[in-house]
Design a protein around this motif. Structure first.
Motif, PDB file in Angstrom:
ATOM      1  N   SER A   1      -3.186  11.140   1.226  1.00 35.61           N
ATOM      2  CA  SER A   1      -2.202  10.054   1.182  1.00 35.61           C
ATOM      3  C   SER A   1      -2.631   8.900   2.085  1.00 35.61           C
ATOM      4  CB  SER A   1      -0.830  10.570   1.608  1.00 35.61           C
ATOM      5  OG  SER A   1      -0.351  11.525   0.691  1.00 35.61           O
ATOM      6  N   GLY A   2      -3.120   9.246   3.286  1.00 37.42           N
ATOM      7  CA  GLY A   2      -3.573   8.206   4.197  1.00 37.42           C
ATOM      8  C   GLY A   2      -4.702   7.397   3.614  1.00 37.42           C
ATOM      9  N   PHE A   3      -5.680   8.059   3.027  1.00 37.35           N
ATOM     10  CA  PHE A   3      -6.813   7.334   2.455  1.00 37.35           C
ATOM     11  C   PHE A   3      -6.415   6.550   1.203  1.00 37.35           C
ATOM     12  CE2 PHE A   3      -9.568  10.250   4.943  1.00 37.35           C
ATOM     13  CZ  PHE A   3     -10.322   9.279   5.574  1.00 37.35           C
ATOM     14  N   GLN A   4      -5.478   7.083   0.411  1.00 39.08           N
ATOM     15  CA  GLN A   4      -5.004   6.322  -0.756  1.00 39.08           C
ATOM     16  C   GLN A   4      -4.364   5.006  -0.316  1.00 39.08           C
ATOM     17  OE1 GLN A   4      -2.518   9.342  -2.496  1.00 39.08           O
ATOM     18  NE2 GLN A   4      -3.976   9.775  -4.151  1.00 39.08           N
ATOM     19  N   CYS A   5      -3.537   5.072   0.720  1.00 40.53           N
ATOM     20  CA  CYS A   5      -2.893   3.861   1.231  1.00 40.53           C
ATOM     21  C   CYS A   5      -3.928   2.916   1.831  1.00 40.53           C
ATOM     22  CB  CYS A   5      -1.863   4.254   2.289  1.00 40.53           C
ATOM     23  SG  CYS A   5      -0.800   2.895   2.803  1.00 40.53           S
ATOM     24  N   GLY A   6      -4.883   3.456   2.602  1.00 39.01           N
ATOM     25  CA  GLY A   6      -5.907   2.620   3.213  1.00 39.01           C
ATOM     26  C   GLY A   6      -6.797   1.958   2.193  1.00 39.01           C
ATOM     27  N   VAL A   7      -7.126   2.654   1.104  1.00 38.01           N
ATOM     28  CA  VAL A   7      -7.988   2.082   0.068  1.00 38.01           C
ATOM     29  C   VAL A   7      -7.327   0.860  -0.574  1.00 38.01           C
ATOM     30  CG1 VAL A   7      -8.837   2.509  -2.271  1.00 38.01           C
ATOM     31  CG2 VAL A   7      -9.356   4.119  -0.441  1.00 38.01           C
TER      32      VAL A   7
ATOM     33  N   ALA B   1       0.827  -1.206   0.000  1.00 38.56           N
ATOM     34  CA  ALA B   1       0.000   0.000   0.000  1.00 38.56           C
ATOM     35  C   ALA B   1       0.863   1.259   0.000  1.00 38.56           C
ATOM     36  CB  ALA B   1      -0.924  -0.011   1.222  1.00 38.56           C
ATOM     37  N   GLY B   2       2.002   1.211   0.718  1.00 45.94           N
ATOM     38  CA  GLY B   2       2.896   2.359   0.721  1.00 45.94           C
ATOM     39  C   GLY B   2       3.486   2.636  -0.650  1.00 45.94           C
ATOM     40  N   ILE B   3       3.848   1.557  -1.371  1.00 45.80           N
ATOM     41  CA  ILE B   3       4.377   1.743  -2.736  1.00 45.80           C
ATOM     42  C   ILE B   3       3.319   2.364  -3.632  1.00 45.80           C
ATOM     43  CG2 ILE B   3       5.174   0.485  -4.765  1.00 45.80           C
ATOM     44  CD1 ILE B   3       6.457  -1.526  -2.842  1.00 45.80           C
ATOM     45  N   ALA B   4       2.083   1.842  -3.534  1.00 46.40           N
ATOM     46  CA  ALA B   4       1.007   2.400  -4.355  1.00 46.40           C
ATOM     47  C   ALA B   4       0.754   3.865  -4.011  1.00 46.40           C
ATOM     48  CB  ALA B   4      -0.269   1.587  -4.147  1.00 46.40           C
TER      49      ALA B   4
ATOM     50  N   GLY C   1      -3.733   0.862  10.190  1.00 51.99           N
ATOM     51  CA  GLY C   1      -2.328   1.138  10.465  1.00 51.99           C
ATOM     52  C   GLY C   1      -1.600   1.644   9.240  1.00 51.99           C
ATOM     53  N   ALA C   2      -1.898   1.059   8.069  1.00 54.71           N
ATOM     54  CA  ALA C   2      -1.261   1.516   6.829  1.00 54.71           C
ATOM     55  C   ALA C   2      -1.640   2.959   6.527  1.00 54.71           C
ATOM     56  CB  ALA C   2      -1.662   0.591   5.675  1.00 54.71           C
ATOM     57  N   ALA C   3      -2.913   3.290   6.708  1.00 54.81           N
ATOM     58  CA  ALA C   3      -3.368   4.657   6.415  1.00 54.81           C
ATOM     59  C   ALA C   3      -2.718   5.674   7.354  1.00 54.81           C
ATOM     60  CB  ALA C   3      -4.895   4.717   6.531  1.00 54.81           C
ATOM     61  N   LEU C   4      -2.679   5.355   8.647  1.00 54.89           N
ATOM     62  CA  LEU C   4      -2.070   6.272   9.611  1.00 54.89           C
ATOM     63  C   LEU C   4      -0.579   6.454   9.348  1.00 54.89           C
ATOM     64  CD1 LEU C   4      -3.826   5.134  12.923  1.00 54.89           C
ATOM     65  CD2 LEU C   4      -4.255   7.219  11.604  1.00 54.89           C
ATOM     66  N   LEU C   5       0.106   5.342   8.999  1.00 53.32           N
ATOM     67  CA  LEU C   5       1.536   5.436   8.729  1.00 53.32           C
ATOM     68  C   LEU C   5       1.791   6.298   7.505  1.00 53.32           C
ATOM     69  CD1 LEU C   5       4.357   4.461   9.546  1.00 53.32           C
ATOM     70  CD2 LEU C   5       4.042   2.515   8.022  1.00 53.32           C
ATOM     71  N   ALA C   6       0.982   6.115   6.453  1.00 52.90           N
ATOM     72  CA  ALA C   6       1.154   6.934   5.241  1.00 52.90           C
ATOM     73  C   ALA C   6       0.890   8.396   5.533  1.00 52.90           C
ATOM     74  CB  ALA C   6       0.224   6.418   4.146  1.00 52.90           C
ATOM     75  N   ALA C   7      -0.108   8.675   6.357  1.00 49.40           N
ATOM     76  CA  ALA C   7      -0.423  10.068   6.685  1.00 49.40           C
ATOM     77  C   ALA C   7       0.696  10.716   7.496  1.00 49.40           C
ATOM     78  CB  ALA C   7      -1.737  10.129   7.451  1.00 49.40           C
TER      79      ALA C   7
END
Length: 956
Positions: free
Chosen positions: A862-868, A830-833, A935-941
């Motif tokens: 960014s957080g929502f893009q990673c979470g999606v 998700a982080g790469i995307a 967790g992925a969304a929060l980390l990306a944000a």
């Protein structure tokens, strides 16, 4: 003249320069590819180094000896053996009676001028700083040159006197002893001094103590025999130095005297099979691995490698796409200056080649360094020392080439996509119109249907469970191919979302080229995790259902089977002192013959008893026919009748006759500890009746009803054994008692009958103390249990202690590890995307900033893009992973049920019917569906900068 060589040389130079400029992105892709290479190369070196050569195996077994001789125990009867000395059979085939038993004089098999060294192994309970420890004892003069190589001295020296010993480092660690300390054995008054520490190179985790020959086992066995305890069970082999070689002819000559030989010369140079007589016997020499088995193993390895490459490509592909899009102006200039599409493809592929080569070199070197750094740790995990550091260049080269291949494959799709862009679109930064492939979804749908059909066939029709895995794998690849279309379907939910997640979902759907690979990577990781987790949770539920608690939760019992019960009072008091006891129920056992006989002794003067099963309660399937004792009782029933009778309570509850330890002499306190609250049962005990917890033994068999229970006393064990072989009634006096039958739902926890002490005394039966049952005020802690074990060791008795802690799941750590693994893959993909989305959407973000959007918009988006991406991958992966788990459970259940029914049809007792529940690991699902995407969304944000620098519009 310009050739392909010059084109690729230029492409590699450009790729190397771009990789150096984008160090962050390059390091990420390099780590993705190199990490598996580190693991695989380290595993290759470790496995090859742990594979011992024939010479190394011989040294660790025979030392410097030419041969090892051992007694077959057949009184010198001629035998046949294979060249490796593992197993043997007699030359003469004994049909009705077994071969004669007796010792063989091994000295008769020694060549003239040979030197022999005895090597005796046994067991003993040695005293430690904590209590007692069951330890392997070895009497071998380890300082003798013949024994060199068997033991590796690490500290001090080997024993030279009869009161000196050496011990393995593992024993010293477990026991708390050190070199120089005193060592004693239970019930043995001799003291020994530890003068050295050593290790067994092929068995580092063995607790062993080395004595000189004759210094311990023989006197220890005598003392144990007098105390009525088990001895060391010694067995002796002999190391022989012949001053030459022990040939195959010499081995066969020793076999004629009943001696088994392991020869150094024969192991190094085995004779052809035509010269080995034992291979002519049926069943010998046929244990080689079949080609089908080797093919299956290679297929499994190829599948694992293929899936690993696919996973890396799916993860690394978007990262290469980021680089290609950031370099689209440079690629456009190549096209504007006459470069062909093949040149643009070469530049992007060269990026994968450069990073793949770097990952191969770094991964291989790190794998070697890791193996060297962790050699002692790896040897400890495996429990043996390396033979030597075995580095095989060709294998490491193959592993390195795998890294290069993975890097090129990961860059393949971005290379094709970049080459299809027009020069104008690349120079202006326009994306152009991109259409989704219409063929790929069709291929994916076909693969799903075909894989599902194969998996369904494998789970319901075929005996080949591998079909379930193959079909599930094909279906999963189909879902991966269908991912772009499935991502589009997720876009329909955007209308129900707030602004920021709706923008993130719309962006993901509109740019499926970067979203689909990341979703597919998450899908593959989550699908494997869900499949294994579902299978593990179902297997855990099966084990839990099959678990038979020996006591109510938190209760305990202690039993002493030997010594005539003389140690029981002190053992009872010790347990009561160290456990939070609420109720203590002392129990005795019935004995027939000598009261000093242990519970399982049936020798001279030691009899036993059995509970008589009324004829009406005997299972018809297993009831022997006295007129024809050799026939199978089930033969007179049809297959349908056998299957029906297998569900009869008489056949489900077990065979006839309860073991002696299931009949307890006790009072009403035992009912309390067992959790039985039945005033009628307590009244029956006070009235002298037997309380039965097993309806097989009471002739009425009805709950709450009265009846009779018979106990047969068998003093002549030889006559009883003969009668059983002939299918006749076992001779012995039968004592009859009034009985009270407990309700069928009452759990007896292994106790079949409870007899009051007064009842036993009135029947003139002999009893001795057995132990006690305890209910506790709270579950004993681990510290209390360890302290109790140490105190019980000091009593010197063979104590059987059990504290019921209930079923303990063995898969919790496995499920947690799988969830963490899937979570890391999900967050990484998700982080790469998200990084790719930010690269693509840089212009849009700058536009938002220009029109006054708050700084947090960039972070939120960014957080929502990673979470999606994480949510889509986890949802699809969870759905894909359940299929193989269900298929495997169905196939396994069908196979086990078939074996169970076949055993019934052939007249055998197959035991309990197979049970294969299907349980979904909801905790794992919740963690994957909620915690991981969040967790992925929060980390990306958190790692995204709130502000982006505004840039001037480029001149056109």
């Amino acid at each position: 003249m310009k050739t392909w060589y010059h084109s690729w040389r230029a492409a590699i130079r450009i790729a190397r320069r771009d990789a150096w400029r984008a160090k962050g992105r390059s390091s990420l892709v390099l780590a993705m590819i190199a990490l598996p290479i580190v693991g695989v190369s380290a595993a290759d070196v470790t496995l090859r180094s742990s594979e011992l050569s024939t010479e190394q195996r011989i040294e660790r077994t025979l030392g410097a000896a030419d041969a090892q001789l051992s007694d077959s125990g057949m009184n010198g009867v001629p035998i046949l053996q294979p060249p490796d000395g593992e197993g043997y059979t007699t030359v003469e085939e004994f049909e009705n009676s077994g071969p004669p038993e007796g010792k063989t004089d091994i000295r008769k098999a020694l060549p003239a001028g040979s030197t022999m060294l005895s090597d005796t192994e046994g067991n003993a309970k040695l005293r430690t700083t904590h209590g007692l420890l069951a330890t392997e004892v070895r009497e071998l003069k380890a300082s003798d040159p013949i024994a060199k190589g068997i033991m590796a001295l690490t500290q001090g020296r080997f024993p030279q006197k009869s009161d000196e010993v050496a011990a393995t480092t593992h024993f010293l660690k477990e026991s708390g002893h050190k070199v120089g300390a005193k060592l004693t054995a239970r019930g043995f008054d001799r003291e020994y001094r530890i003068v050295g520490a050593y290790e067994l190179p092929s068995s580092l985790k063995t607790n062993q103590v080395n004595f000189l020959p004759g210094a311990f086992l023989a006197p220890y066995d005598k003392v144990a025999e007098k105390a009525g305890q088990r001895g060391g069970g010694a067995s002796t082999t002999y190391l022989v130095d012949t001053k030459s070689s022990f040939t195959w002819n010499m081995v066969q000559q020793a076999n004629t005297k009943g001696v088994v030989v392991k020869s150094r010369a024969v192991l190094l140079d085995p004779p052809p099979k035509s010269e080995v007589p034992i291979y002519e016997r049926s069943g010998w020499g046929s244990f080689e691995t079949s080609s089908a088995g080797q093919a299956a193993a290679l297929a499994a390895a190829a599948t694992v490698v293929g899936l690993a490459i696919l996973e890396i490509c799916l993860l690394a592909g978007p990262a290469f796409a980021v680089g290609a899009r950031r370099s689209r102006r440079q690629l456009g200039l190549v096209g504007a200056n006459g470069g062909a599409r093949s040149h643009i493809r070469a530049i992007v592929l060269a990026g994968g080649l450069v990073i793949g080569v770097a990952a191969a070199v770094i991964g291989t070197v790190l794998g070697l360094l890791l193996t060297l750094a962790l050699q002692s740790t790896l040897e400890g995990w495996m429990g043996q020392r390396f033979g030597s550091l075995d580095i095989r260049p060709l294998e490491l080269l193959g592993i390195a080439l795998l890294a290069v291949f993975t890097g090129v494959m990961a860059a393949l799709v971005p290379a094709i996509t970049s080459s299809r862009q027009s020069v104008l679109a690349s120079l202006t930064g326009r994306r152009g119109v991109r259409k989704s492939s219409r063929v790929l979804p069709v291929i994916g749908l076909v693969a799903i249907l075909l894989g599902g059909t194969i998996a369904l066939y494998g789970s319901t029709k075929s005996d080949q469970i591998v079909l379930v895995g193959a079909g599930s794998g094909l279906a999963e690849l189909g879902i991966i191919a269908l991912t772009p279309a499935l991502v589009g379907l997720f876009g329909r939910f955007g209308r129900f979302l707030p602004l920021s997640p709706r923008l993130a979902l719309r962006d993901a759907v509109r740019n499926r080229g970067r979203t689909a690979p990341a979703v597919a990577a998450v899908l593959a990781a989550v699908a494997g995790t869900v499949a294994v987790a579902t299978y593990a949770a179902s297997d855990d539920a099966k084990f839990k259902a099959e678990y038979h608690a020996q006591l109510p939760h938190g209760a305990a019992y202690v039993q002493v089977h030997e010594g005539g019960g003389r140690d029981v009072p002190s053992v009872r008091a010790t347990v009561a002192k160290h456990l939070p006891v609420a109720v203590q129920a002392d129990v005795d056992r019935i004995v027939v013959g000598d009261t000093n006989c242990s519970l399982y002794s049936y020798g001279k003067g030691c009899g036993y008893y059995e509970v008589v099963v009324p004829p009406a309660h005997e299972c018809p399937l297993w009831k022997a026919d006295p007129a024809n004792p050799e026939s199978t009782p089930a033969d007179k029933y049809t297959k349908a009748e056998r299957r029906k009778l297998s569900q009869d309570w008489r056949c489900k509850d077990g065979g006839a006759g309860a073991p002696g330890e299931n009949v307890m002499v006790g009072d009403g306190k035992l009912l309390t500890v067992l959790g039985i609250n039945d005033p009628a049962a307590e009244k029956a005990l006070s009235e002298g009746k037997i309380v039965s917890l097993d309806r097989r033994y009471v002739d009425s068999g009805k709950a709450g009803a009265g009846g009779k229970v018979g106990i047969r006393l068998i003093s002549d064990t030889e006559a009883a054994e003969k009668a059983q072989q002939e299918g006749k009634k076992v001779p012995g006096e039968i004592k009859s008692f009034d009985a009270y039958q407990m309700p069928e739902s009452t759990k007896g926890y292994g106790v079949s009958l409870i007899v009051a002490p007064a009842t036993v005394k009135a029947a003139a039966l002999k009893t001795i103390p057995l132990g006690a049952y305890y209910s506790t005020e709270k579950m004993p802690s681990s510290e209390q249990a360890q302290r109790l074990d140490g105190q019980l060791d000091k009593t010197g008795a063979e104590v059987n202690l059990h504290i019921e802690r209930g079923y303990v799941s063995r898969n919790n750590i496995v499920l947690l590890a799988l969830t963490i693994f899937a979570g890391l893959i999900t967050i990484g993909a998700a982080g790469i995307a998200t990084g790719l989305a930010q690269a693509d959407a840089e212009a849009d973000l700058k536009t938002l900033a220009a029109v006054g959007a708050p700084p947090r918009v960039r972070r939120t988006l960014s957080g929502f893009q990673c979470g999606v991406v994480a949510v889509m991958g986890v949802v699809l992966g969870s759905a894909a992973g359940i299929l193989p788990a269900i298929g495997l459970r169905m196939a396994e259940e069908r196979q086990q049920t078939k074996w169970y029914q076949d055993a019934l049809d052939q007249g055998y007792d197959p035991g309990t019917a197979p049970y294969f529940p299907l349980v979904l690991p909801w905790e794992t699902f919740l963690l994957l569906l909620i915690a991981v995407p969040l967790g992925a969304a929060l980390l990306a944000a958190l790692v995204t900068r709130s502000r982006g620098a505004l840039a001037r519009r480029e001149a056109t």
